[in-house]
Write a protein that holds these residues in place. Structure first.
Motif, PDB file in Angstrom:
ATOM      1  N   UNK A 127       0.847  -1.086  -0.101  1.00 14.44           N
ATOM      2  CA  UNK A 127       0.097   0.380   0.089  1.00 14.44           C
ATOM      3  C   UNK A 127       0.813   1.371  -0.229  1.00 14.44           C
TER       4      UNK A 127
ATOM      5  N   UNK B 239      -7.283   2.014  -2.886  1.00 10.56           N
ATOM      6  CA  UNK B 239      -7.449   1.602  -2.010  1.00 10.56           C
ATOM      7  C   UNK B 239      -9.188   0.422  -1.777  1.00 10.56           C
TER       8      UNK B 239
ATOM      9  N   UNK C  59      -0.053  -7.838  -5.755  1.00 11.74           N
ATOM     10  CA  UNK C  59      -0.431  -8.540  -6.725  1.00 11.74           C
ATOM     11  C   UNK C  59      -0.143  -7.617  -7.206  1.00 11.74           C
TER      12      UNK C  59
ATOM     13  N   UNK D   7      -9.411   1.253 -11.510  1.00 13.25           N
ATOM     14  CA  UNK D   7      -9.681   1.170  -9.738  1.00 13.25           C
ATOM     15  C   UNK D   7      -8.066   1.970  -9.370  1.00 13.25           C
TER      16      UNK D   7
ATOM     17  N   UNK E 224       1.080 -12.080   1.853  1.00 14.22           N
ATOM     18  CA  UNK E 224      -0.412 -11.590   1.732  1.00 14.22           C
ATOM     19  C   UNK E 224      -1.265 -12.437   0.559  1.00 14.22           C
ATOM     20  N   UNK E 225      -0.727 -14.203   0.291  1.00 12.61           N
ATOM     21  CA  UNK E 225      -1.476 -13.702  -0.750  1.00 12.61           C
ATOM     22  C   UNK E 225      -2.503 -15.019  -0.092  1.00 12.61           C
ATOM     23  N   UNK E 226      -3.572 -15.897  -0.842  1.00 14.40           N
ATOM     24  CA  UNK E 226      -3.892 -16.848  -0.262  1.00 14.40           C
ATOM     25  C   UNK E 226      -3.309 -18.326  -0.842  1.00 14.40           C
TER      26      UNK E 226
ATOM     27  N   UNK F  81      -8.543  -5.196  -2.483  1.00 16.54           N
ATOM     28  CA  UNK F  81      -7.499  -6.032  -0.508  1.00 16.54           C
ATOM     29  C   UNK F  81      -6.538  -6.220  -0.571  1.00 16.54           C
ATOM     30  N   UNK F  82      -5.626  -6.458   0.424  1.00 17.88           N
ATOM     31  CA  UNK F  82      -4.466  -6.280   0.705  1.00 17.88           C
ATOM     32  C   UNK F  82      -3.811  -7.009  -0.319  1.00 17.88           C
ATOM     33  N   UNK F  83      -4.390  -8.980  -0.269  1.00 17.94           N
ATOM     34  CA  UNK F  83      -3.433  -9.766  -1.541  1.00 17.94           C
ATOM     35  C   UNK F  83      -3.729  -9.433  -3.328  1.00 17.94           C
ATOM     36  N   UNK F  84      -4.924  -8.899  -3.220  1.00 14.77           N
ATOM     37  CA  UNK F  84      -4.325  -7.486  -4.736  1.00 14.77           C
ATOM     38  C   UNK F  84      -3.468  -6.128  -4.913  1.00 14.77           C
ATOM     39  N   UNK F  85      -3.470  -6.038  -3.907  1.00 11.74           N
ATOM     40  CA  UNK F  85      -2.243  -5.218  -3.730  1.00 11.74           C
ATOM     41  C   UNK F  85      -1.016  -4.840  -3.613  1.00 11.74           C
TER      42      UNK F  85
END
Ligand SMILES: Nc1ncnc2c1ncn2[C@@H]1O[C@H](COP(=O)(O)OP(=O)(O)OP(=O)(O)O)[C@@H](O)[C@H]1O
Ligand SMILES: Nc1ncnc2c1ncn2[C@@H]1O[C@H](COP(=O)(O)OP(=O)(O)OP(=O)(O)O)[C@@H](O)[C@H]1O
Ligand SMILES: [Mg+2]
Ligand SMILES: [Mg+2]
Lengths: 281, 269
Positions: free
Chosen positions: B103, B154, B163, B151, B185-187, B157-161
């Motif tokens: 972030x 903000x 990536x 987009x 932070x990724x699943x 999600x954390x994992x999307x950021x």
């Protein structure tokens, strides 16, 4: 066994697009002194759920429907002032990204001390001692209290947040990926600390994580989220060892083994979609 | 030319820290203490070690994002310290970093399309249409979509950021990527996907990675060699398989033994 938190058909959507549900009618309960882990897909709504309980959803998001009952009080009905009294004291949260919630221009000692002053009225030497004690509990030398967030490593920042969150000994601790930046030895120390608090204070935890090793170690119950919905929940043994939903099964199949021998294999979404359609039919 | 694409000798870096009861006194703390490393072209070198041991400092110093007290870094045999600002800027395309804190490293006022495409624009790689196509392709490879280009950070999600940070570094087709906890932070499914992507790109374009991670399971999958850091020093290094089989340092042994759920890990079949 008494119930501490009950979430009832909670839905969250962007304020500008209330029909696009990011969290879709989820329900679950958490008992006093127990730990529930929320696992699931990246982007499935885990953090939004946690933020909703804290009353900290951003203005661009909207709680479309649902109840959040905490100690027999519906939190969604409270105003800001009432929520501020609960937040940090009875419910505390460790946020997923430390830098978004630490103030860059205040020393970390000051930031750890703030909830202690606000909620417990601690001052002077008593405050200093408590701050030093909290830092040491998370493995940071007390003299680092004078440092600013950008002078700390990623894992140290995360531990500062943990110290802040447990400062007032909350009854409910919401932890959003609290150990992602920690190596296993420090992680083990933090998990042990949280477990001690759980026993000593009868604290409950809502613990979001991607690490199934951690889930196996700390969870009593597990909630699995996928595309904004809870697809499965149950005891840790049930969910980890006898998963029912195809997503849970597929996710668990991706867990890396300690020896690193198992080949890397992401979920086959075409297969999963077909399975889900089968379930729905 | 040597087989090493990136190498560093005797790196030293100290920070001044406020200390004492009131923070009026200061002291020097060594974050890097005589660190030397070598990254083979087309290979992956993992850096593991305790929180605060100096890994992110090493990453930033290697890429000249932070000044060193002493020591030298060579990229493709050339000393980075002697490059002019303009030359260094040119080399940046080939020396990319995936930051530990996604972030904080994403400009909140820029849309994702612009963030991921910024490097292509700066280095004038392709025309506007080609750049857009590259960005879209890379977003898809990290499990994001074309619609996400419009987009702001903000809205993720954390994992999307995390990536988004990966896409921004890889879209430039660099030679070296320093990855600071890139999959933390990724699943586990997306984590596997990203690790496979890193390996694929390595095959396609002989990419080299310096891979900082505290997750030894991940290191085992991705790395050829590993460096173990402790209090600013390299305490152990060698082939991943050797070090897992025979850790010589007590600290390394602890790391391996403390992998959570090692005994009780879920074992679905
Ligand atoms: N302000 C926002 N506006 C629009 N969409 C948002 C906003 N914040 C989050 N989202 C979306 O809501 C979804 C859920 O986000 P959330 O942060 O809860 O995911 P998560 O389960 O915590 O994922 P991760 O494991 O990656 O942290 C994501 O798809 C995200 O893109
Ligand atoms: N700007 C700074 N001023 C003072 N001390 C600093 C500064 N930046 C880092 N440090 C200290 O230097 C040491 C090394 O930090 P670094 O960020 O390199 O650790 P790391 O190995 O990346 O840790 P982590 O795994 O927690 O991210 C830490 O003790 C940290 O507190
Ligand atoms: Mg999240
Ligand atoms: Mg770091």
């Amino acid at each position: 066994m008494s119930e501490l938190l009950r979430i009832e058909s909670l839905s969250i959507a962007p304020a500008a697009a209330p029909e696009r549900l990011l969290v879709n009618q989820i329900s679950f309960a958490l008992e006093t002194g127990k730990t529930t882990c929320i696992v699931g897909e990246s982007g499935s709504g885990k953090s939004l759920t946690a933020l909703a309980v804290m009353g900290l959803l951003s203005g661009q998001l909207q709680l479309v429907q649902g109840k959040i009952n905490f100690q027999r009080q519906n939190l969604t009905g409270l105003n800001n002032q009432q929520m501020r009294e609960i937040r940090g004291k009875r419910i505390a949260m460790i946020f997923q990204e430390p830098m978004t919630s630490l103030n860059p221009v205040l020393s970390i000692g000051y930031q750890i001390g703030e909830p202690l002053t606000v909620h417990l009225g601690l001052k002077g030497q008593a405050l200093k001692t408590r701050i030093a004690n909290l830092l040491e509990q998370v493995g940071i030398p007390a003299e680092r209290a004078n440092s600013y967030p950008d002078e700390l490593s990623g894992g140290q920042r995360q531990r500062v947040m943990i110290a802040m969150s447990i400062a007032c000994e909350p009854v409910l601790l919401i932890a959003d990926e609290p150990t992602t930046a920690l190596d296993v030895t420090v992680q083990a120390q933090i998990l042990k600390l949280l477990d001690e608090l759980k026993t000593r204070l009868n604290m409950s935890m809502l613990f979001i994580t991607h690490d199934f090793g951690v889930v196996a170690d700390i969870a009593d119950n597990v909630v699995v989220m996928f595309r904004g919905e809870i697809v499965e929940s149950g005891s840790v043994d049930q969910v980890l060892n006898h998963p029912q939903h195809p997503y849970t099964q597929a996710l668990l199949a991706c867990v890396p083994d300690a020896e690193g021998k198992k080949p890397l294999k992401p979920i086959d979404y075409a297969w999963l979609n077909a399975e889900q359609n089968g379930l729905a039919a | 030319m040597s087989a090493y694409i990136l190498s560093a000798q005797h790196l030293n870096k100290s920070y001044i820290q406020r200390s004492g009861r009131f923070g009026f006194t200061t002291k020097q703390v060594k974050a890097l203490d005589d660190v030397s490393i070598q990254l083979r072209a087309g290979a992956t070198l993992a850096v593991v070690g305790e929180s605060g041991s100096g890994k992110s400092t090493l990453a930033r110093c290697l890429l000249q994002l932070q000044p060193l007290n002493s020591g030298a870094v060579q990229f493709q045999g050339r000393d980075l310290a002697v490059l002019s600002a303009a030359e260094l800027r040119q080399q940046r395309r080939h020396l990319q970093m995936i930051f530990q804190d996604p972030f904080a490293s994403l400009n909140p006022r820029m849309k994702i399309g612009a963030i991921v495409g910024e490097g292509l624009l700066i280095h004038k790689l392709g025309n506007a249409l080609e750049q857009r196509q590259k960005v879209v392709q890379m977003l898809k490879r990290v499990c994001l979509s074309e619609a996400d280009m419009e987009k702001y950070p903000h809205e993720f999600s954390g994992g999307q950021r995390q990536r988004i940070g990966i896409a921004r570094a890889l879209v430039l087709e660099p030679k070296v990527v320093v990855c600071d906890e890139p999959v933390s932070a990724l699943d586990v499914s997306i984590q596997a996907q990203i690790l496979l992507l890193l390996k694929e790109l390595q095959q396609e374009m002989a990419l080299s990675y310096l891979f900082i991670s505290h997750d030894l399971r991940v290191v085992r999958h991705i790395a050829d060699e590993v460096v173990v850091m402790h209090q600013g020093k390299v305490v152990e290094q060698g082939l991943v398989a050797d070090i897992y089989a025979n850790p010589t340092q007590a600290y390394t042994r602890n790391l391996i033994n403390a992998i959570p759920g090692r005994q009780r890990a879920a074992n679905p079949s």
